[in-house]
Design a protein around this motif. Structure first.
Motif, short mmCIF file in Angstrom:
data_model
loop_
_atom_site.label_atom_id
_atom_site.label_comp_id
_atom_site.label_asym_id
_atom_site.label_seq_id
_atom_site.Cartn_x
_atom_site.Cartn_y
_atom_site.Cartn_z
N VAL A 83 65.21 -31.50 93.08
CA VAL A 83 63.71 -30.84 93.67
C VAL A 83 63.01 -30.96 94.75
CG1 VAL A 83 61.42 -31.26 92.80
CG2 VAL A 83 63.25 -30.86 90.67
N SER A 84 63.06 -32.63 94.59
CA SER A 84 62.97 -33.38 96.24
C SER A 84 64.36 -32.50 97.40
CB SER A 84 62.97 -35.08 95.53
OG SER A 84 64.29 -35.11 95.98
N GLY A 85 64.70 -32.17 97.36
CA GLY A 85 65.71 -31.86 98.31
C GLY A 85 65.79 -31.14 98.33
N LEU A 86 64.26 -29.59 98.04
CA LEU A 86 64.71 -28.32 98.47
C LEU A 86 62.85 -28.21 98.81
CD1 LEU A 86 64.92 -25.13 98.98
CD2 LEU A 86 63.78 -25.09 96.53
N GLU A 87 62.43 -28.18 100.42
CA GLU A 87 60.96 -28.41 101.04
C GLU A 87 60.22 -27.73 100.22
OE1 GLU A 87 58.72 -27.73 105.55
OE2 GLU A 87 60.94 -27.25 104.78
N GLY A 88 58.94 -28.51 99.98
CA GLY A 88 57.87 -27.58 99.26
C GLY A 88 58.04 -27.22 97.63
N ASN A 89 59.47 -28.07 97.68
CA ASN A 89 59.39 -27.75 95.69
C ASN A 89 58.43 -28.86 94.41
OD1 ASN A 89 60.38 -27.55 93.22
ND2 ASN A 89 62.99 -27.40 93.48
N THR A 90 57.56 -28.27 94.07
CA THR A 90 57.58 -28.85 92.93
C THR A 90 57.53 -29.32 91.57
OG1 THR A 90 55.93 -27.18 92.00
CG2 THR A 90 54.61 -27.67 93.75
N GLY A 91 58.99 -28.54 91.52
CA GLY A 91 60.06 -28.74 90.01
C GLY A 91 59.11 -28.22 88.89
N SER A 92 57.83 -27.25 89.32
CA SER A 92 57.45 -27.00 87.72
C SER A 92 57.52 -25.39 87.98
CB SER A 92 56.12 -26.92 87.64
OG SER A 92 55.06 -26.00 89.41
N MET A 93 58.58 -24.37 88.59
CA MET A 93 58.60 -23.23 88.15
C MET A 93 60.30 -23.70 88.27
SD MET A 93 55.94 -21.47 87.82
CE MET A 93 54.62 -21.65 88.16
N LEU A 94 61.00 -22.14 87.71
CA LEU A 94 62.03 -22.24 88.49
C LEU A 94 62.19 -21.93 90.15
CD1 LEU A 94 62.90 -18.93 85.90
CD2 LEU A 94 63.18 -21.51 85.72
N ALA A 95 63.83 -22.37 90.49
CA ALA A 95 63.55 -21.64 92.11
C ALA A 95 64.77 -20.61 92.54
CB ALA A 95 64.22 -22.73 92.62
N LEU A 96 64.43 -19.83 92.71
CA LEU A 96 66.54 -19.11 93.94
C LEU A 96 66.94 -20.24 95.24
CD1 LEU A 96 65.02 -16.04 94.44
CD2 LEU A 96 67.16 -16.42 93.59
N ARG A 97 68.63 -20.90 94.79
CA ARG A 97 68.94 -21.83 95.66
C ARG A 97 70.38 -20.51 96.03
NH1 ARG A 97 66.87 -26.68 94.52
NH2 ARG A 97 67.52 -27.76 96.33
N GLN A 98 70.23 -21.15 97.43
CA GLN A 98 71.75 -20.85 97.75
C GLN A 98 73.09 -22.51 97.68
OE1 GLN A 98 71.82 -19.01 101.14
NE2 GLN A 98 70.40 -20.35 101.77
N GLY A 99 74.06 -21.74 98.42
CA GLY A 99 75.10 -23.03 98.46
C GLY A 99 76.15 -24.00 97.52
N HIS A 100 75.89 -24.83 97.64
CA HIS A 100 75.93 -26.40 96.59
C HIS A 100 75.07 -27.42 95.97
CE1 HIS A 100 79.29 -27.97 93.74
NE2 HIS A 100 78.70 -29.20 93.97
N VAL A 101 73.97 -27.47 94.81
CA VAL A 101 72.89 -28.37 94.57
C VAL A 101 73.23 -28.76 93.37
CG1 VAL A 101 70.71 -28.36 94.23
CG2 VAL A 101 71.46 -26.50 95.35
N PHE A 102 74.38 -30.22 93.53
CA PHE A 102 74.39 -31.42 92.12
C PHE A 102 74.65 -30.31 91.34
CE2 PHE A 102 70.87 -32.74 94.53
CZ PHE A 102 71.55 -34.03 94.49
N GLY A 103 76.39 -29.49 91.68
CA GLY A 103 77.23 -29.11 90.69
C GLY A 103 76.83 -27.69 90.17
N ARG A 104 75.83 -27.40 91.06
CA ARG A 104 75.02 -25.80 90.74
C ARG A 104 76.02 -24.72 91.61
NH1 ARG A 104 69.72 -27.95 88.96
NH2 ARG A 104 70.27 -29.99 88.40
N GLU A 105 76.18 -23.87 91.97
CA GLU A 105 76.83 -23.14 92.19
C GLU A 105 76.63 -21.56 92.29
OE1 GLU A 105 80.47 -23.97 94.69
OE2 GLU A 105 81.27 -24.21 92.18
#
Length: 247
Positions: A81-103
């Motif tokens: 959550v903290s690794g994405l600017e403006g992320n509140t952690g209360s919604m789903l999110a679109l991500r890219q790259g490699h994020v703690f084992g998710r890709e």
């Protein structure tokens, strides 16, 4: 007339036989051969959506080519959550790259995926454009059940828990196939993290991603086409008889 009635009867029998099939959920380790074997006619890899919206949280009811997605609730914390600017952690999110084992698991070098954002999970209202029917869907889940949660996949009253024993390894990838056993125009699928195996009402924050969605769209069932033809034929015959009587 008797032939038309027989056709109508056969159509109803066919429809009821199809509707009697049960939903099944199958989960295996991800492999490209199994993934490509389905050859779904509708695909969602979040690539275009990621390019349009960019990285960040998406509102409940986030619309895609395979339906809409919403969080099940909870507020995520930690590096994801903290690794994405403006992320509140209360919604789903679109991500890219490699994020703690998710890709991304999309073929052909995809980079985007839909992340649970460490919330309790997600709800997916499956629906295709123009109200088209579908019978089966497939998708990949990455990095689930590696931090204590028991991820449960649910669809049409059928449940499948991703693990029953020890935690899964970091970055694990599972391939999920849900077969509804019949054509349907709408279905609800949930991926919910629980604090214990078979738990009810006690959710857990254990992030995961979903990607590479395939949906098998189907044409109008032949039984319904047959039924429509039978009714059309019945109408023509009835009209002719009325004309003969009034002539």
């Amino acid at each position: 007339m008797s032939k038309i009635r027989a056709l109508i009867g056969a159509s109803f029998v066919s429809i009821f036989a199809v509707c009697a099939h049960a939903t099944t959920i199958n989960v295996v380790g991800y492999n490209q051969e199994a993934y490509r074997a389905m050859n779904g006619s509708v695909f969602e890899g979040f690539e275009a959506l990621g390019g349009t919206h960019g990285e960040g949280e998406v509102a409940n009811g986030f619309s895609t080519s395979v339906g809409s997605f919403s969080t099940l609730g909870g507020v995520g914390t930690g590096g994801t959550v903290s690794g994405l600017e403006g992320n509140t952690g209360s919604m789903l999110a679109l991500r890219q790259g490699h994020v703690f084992g998710r890709e991304s698991t999309s073929p052909d070098r995809g980079s985007w995926f839909l992340d649970s954002n460490d919330t309790w999970g997600l709800n997916w209202d499956v629906a295709l454009a123009d109200g088209k029917s579908f019978s089966k869907l497939m998708f990949a889940i990455t990095d689930a059940s590696d931090a204590g949660g028991f991820l449960r996949i649910s669809a049409v009253g059928v449940n499948h828990e991703l693990r029953s024993g020890r935690k899964l390894r970091d970055g694990n990838v599972r391939l999920v196939t849900i077969d509804f056993g019949r054509p349907t125009r709408a279905a609800e699928v949930s991926l919910a993290n629980y604090a214990s195996e078979g738990g009810e009402g006690s959710f857990s924050n254990d992030g995961f991603s979903i990607d590479g969605i395939q949906v098998a769209a189907v044409p109008l069932p032949p039984s319904l086409l047959l039924l429509g033809s039978a009714f059309l034929g019945l109408g023509i015959v009835t009209r002719r008889r009325r004309r003969q009587i009034t002539a």
